[in-house]
Design an enzyme around this catalytic site. Structure first.
Site, short mmCIF file in Angstrom:
data_model
loop_
_atom_site.label_atom_id
_atom_site.label_comp_id
_atom_site.label_asym_id
_atom_site.label_seq_id
_atom_site.Cartn_x
_atom_site.Cartn_y
_atom_site.Cartn_z
CG ASP A 13 -1.77 -1.23 1.32
OD1 ASP A 13 -2.30 -1.66 0.30
OD2 ASP A 13 -1.86 -1.78 2.44
N GLY A 15 1.71 3.00 -2.51
CA GLY A 15 1.37 3.91 -3.61
C GLY A 15 2.07 3.51 -4.90
CE LYS A 16 3.02 -2.32 -4.31
NZ LYS A 16 2.60 -2.03 -2.94
CG ASN A 38 -3.02 -10.85 -2.81
OD1 ASN A 38 -2.77 -10.69 -4.00
ND2 ASN A 38 -2.15 -11.39 -1.98
N GLY A 40 -4.21 -4.22 -4.43
CA GLY A 40 -5.19 -3.20 -4.80
C GLY A 40 -4.44 -1.93 -5.10
CG HIS A 41 -1.47 -1.88 -7.37
ND1 HIS A 41 -0.55 -2.45 -8.19
CD2 HIS A 41 -1.25 -2.39 -6.15
CE1 HIS A 41 0.20 -3.29 -7.48
NE2 HIS A 41 -0.23 -3.27 -6.25
CB THR A 42 -5.37 3.75 -5.59
OG1 THR A 42 -5.75 2.81 -4.59
CG2 THR A 42 -6.47 4.77 -5.79
CD GLN A 224 0.64 -8.78 -2.29
OE1 GLN A 224 1.42 -9.40 -2.99
NE2 GLN A 224 -0.62 -8.65 -2.60
CB THR A 299 -7.12 -0.75 -2.37
OG1 THR A 299 -6.31 0.34 -1.98
CG2 THR A 299 -7.71 -0.47 -3.72
NE ARG A 303 -8.04 -6.80 6.07
CZ ARG A 303 -7.27 -7.89 6.02
NH1 ARG A 303 -7.32 -8.78 6.98
NH2 ARG A 303 -6.46 -8.10 5.01
N PRO A 304 -9.40 -1.05 8.16
CG PRO A 304 -10.14 -0.47 10.30
CD PRO A 304 -10.35 -1.45 9.19
CG LEU A 332 6.76 14.81 2.25
CD1 LEU A 332 7.45 14.13 3.43
CD2 LEU A 332 7.81 15.45 1.34
N GLY A 415 0.76 13.78 -3.58
CA GLY A 415 -0.69 13.70 -3.67
C GLY A 415 -1.05 12.49 -4.50
P1 GDP Z 1 -0.38 0.36 -3.79
O1 GDP Z 1 -1.07 -0.94 -3.47
O2 GDP Z 1 1.05 0.37 -3.37
O3 GDP Z 1 -0.56 0.78 -5.21
O4 GDP Z 1 -1.06 1.46 -2.89
P2 GDP Z 1 -2.64 1.66 -2.63
O5 GDP Z 1 -3.32 2.02 -3.88
O6 GDP Z 1 -3.20 0.53 -1.85
O7 GDP Z 1 -2.63 2.85 -1.58
C1 GDP Z 1 -2.05 3.99 -1.84
C2 GDP Z 1 -3.08 5.09 -1.62
O8 GDP Z 1 -2.38 6.28 -1.51
C3 GDP Z 1 -4.05 5.28 -2.74
O9 GDP Z 1 -5.27 5.72 -2.23
C4 GDP Z 1 -3.40 6.37 -3.57
O10 GDP Z 1 -4.32 7.14 -4.31
C5 GDP Z 1 -2.78 7.20 -2.50
N1 GDP Z 1 -1.56 7.91 -2.83
C6 GDP Z 1 -0.49 7.51 -3.57
N2 GDP Z 1 0.48 8.45 -3.52
C7 GDP Z 1 0.02 9.44 -2.70
C8 GDP Z 1 0.59 10.64 -2.21
O11 GDP Z 1 1.72 11.01 -2.47
N3 GDP Z 1 -0.19 11.40 -1.36
C9 GDP Z 1 -1.43 11.02 -1.00
N4 GDP Z 1 -2.12 11.82 -0.18
N5 GDP Z 1 -1.99 9.88 -1.43
C10 GDP Z 1 -1.26 9.09 -2.27
#
Ligand code: GDP
Length: 428
Positions: A13, A15-16, A38, A40-42, A224, A299, A303-304, A332, A415
């Site tokens: 999680d 932010g990959k 399993n 979940g990339h946003t 992961q 994602t 879960r929290p 950051l 962001g």
């Molecule tokens: P991943 O599984 O590594 O791709 O990460 P996730 O998608 O599970 O979680 C990362 C969350 O952080 C997502 O909701 C993204 O939109 C958000 N995100 C990624 N980079 C940033 C950032 O620099 N700042 C903020 N505020 N959110 C971010």
């Protein structure tokens, strides 16, 4: 830079997905190599907001191919749902998405076994996502898995499925006292998957090999994080695959010499989902504040997430295991409104300072973090795209993370949106 791996440096999680979406503009191929749905990339870009579980996050740049390597386990229904969702939102996938015929499939009985196994573990539960990923990898190692290629020889598949399901249903009924999974229904689903997935299944390793051979840019998207690696993570509270660089090699058929840059993605703090040691975890209102500010809810599971300070002992270990060439720092901006920030620089165990990450989860549980205090910064990092515009205090924090990890931070994400990024040095 032909091959660039984007790996989770912590517990996932990080932010990959966002970082891969940013970097994929220059990639000819974006590839997943481990895990399953399993993950979940946003991704938030001009196309919209997306949550991807199997399809690589490079899919939004129309010139590139997106491939799912042999190291990934694929739930056919989850993949088809994701394909349908993307198509419905105007993302063109035709001829651009390829799943390795060597991928193992997550079958309906894997999901059942995952849920029953986790429930039976009681207070020793691992905190799996319940998506059948662990049991699918178990079958792969036991050499009773069903691979994507098997869907295209249904005659040979039936007797294998009958034998494998006989074994699993015996466990489901006799060990867990639960209802068996229907062989006839499962086979019918295989027939449906065979026709629906036909256009998307092929020899991914050759696509990757040819791209590397032609000097084209291949971007690898980790799932992961290093601390959840089956071997290198906090066993047994780990995932069932290898999110580390070795997994990128075996999960795609790449040679170790092919890797040019290996980026470790780290949040400016830490989170963890599920059970297992997490030394810098916050149980106070600062933890709640970060969770709320950052919307740290899974994602995939909702879960929290457990929230804590940045752990540089874990980061140094993660860097050793993966051989990062540089780091990417995400989120950051989440720390912008904090007055005080802590940074774990070492652990203490029975009166002694520990610099190296312990291999045993039980030993780790007994360690205490040693913190360095950091003042918060005046001004916002949110949305900043230029390093000169970062507040002085934030820059000092970034520099200290570089010192403690021994690696440069080449990209800083400020962001969730594609454009919210500071590129300190071009990485692809
Ligand atoms: P991943 O599984 O590594 O791709 O990460 P996730 O998608 O599970 O979680 C990362 C969350 O952080 C997502 O909701 C993204 O939109 C958000 N995100 C990624 N980079 C940033 C950032 O620099 N700042 C903020 N505020 N959110 C971010």
């Amino acid at each position: 830079m032909p091959v660039c791996a984007v790996l989770g440096g912590q517990w996932g999680d990080e932010g990959k997905g966002k970082i891969v979406d940013v970097l994929a503009e220059k990639a000819h191929v974006t590839a997943r190599f481990s895990g399953g749905n399993n993950a979940g990339h946003t991704v938030m870009n001009p196309e919209g907001d997306f949550k991807l579980h199997l399809v690589p996050s490079g899919i939004f740049w129309p010139e590139g191919m997106a491939v799912i390597g042999n190291g990934v386990v694929v739930d056919p229904d989850a993949l088809l749902e994701e394909i349908g969702g993307l198509r419905g939102r105007g993302v063109d996938l035709d001829g651009r998405l390829l799943v390795s015929d060597r991928c193992h499939l997550v079958m309906p009985y894997h999901v059942v076994l995952d849920e029953l196994g986790e429930a039976a573990r009681g207070d020793q539960a691992i905190g799996t996502t319940g998506k059948g990923i662990g049991p699918a990898y178990t079958d792969k190692a036991a050499r009773i898995g069903i691979r994507a290629a098997d869907l295209f020889d249904l005659e040979a598949l039936y007797p294998r499925l009958e034998r494998v399901m006989g074994h699993h249903n015996a466990i489901i009924e006799k060990v867990y006292d639960a209802a068996p999974v229907s062989l006839a229904e499962t086979f019918d689903r295989c027939k449906g998957w065979a026709s629906a997935l036909r256009p998307f299944v092929g020899a991914v390793e050759h696509v990757v090999y040819n791209a590397v051979g032609a000097g084209k840019t291949v971007l690898l998207e980790g799932a992961q994080g290093a601390m959840l690696d089956l071997d290198h993570g906090t066993y047994p509270y780990v995932t069932s695959s290898h999110p580390t660089i070795g997994g990128a090699s075996t999960g795609l058929g790449l040679l170790p010499r092919d890797f040019d840059s290996i980026l470790g993605v780290f949040k400016a703090y830490s989170t963890r989902v599920g059970s297992g040691p997490f030394l810098t975890e916050l149980f106070d209102e600062t933890g709640d504040l970060i969770r709320e500010l950052a919307q740290e809810f899974g994602t995939t599971t909702g879960r929290p997430r457990r929230v804590g300070w940045f752990d540089s002992v874990a980061a140094r270990y993660s860097a050793r295991v993966n051989g990062y060439t540089s780091l990417v720092l995400t989120r950051l901006d989440v720390l912008d409104s904090l007055d005080n920030i802590k940074l774990c620089v070492a652990y203490e165990l029975e009166g002694k300072r520990v610099e190296d990450f312990p291999g045993s989860a039980a030993v780790l549980e007994r360690c205490k973090p040693i913190y360095e205090d950091f003042p918060g910064w005046d001004g916002a990092t949110a949305g900043v795209t230029n390093i000169e515009d970062l507040p002085e205090g934030a820059l000092r924090y970034v520099r200290r993370l570089e010192e403690l990890s021994g690696l440069p931070i080449d990209v800083i994400s400020t962001g969730p949106y594609r454009h919210e990024v500071v590129t300190v040095r071009q990485v692809v």
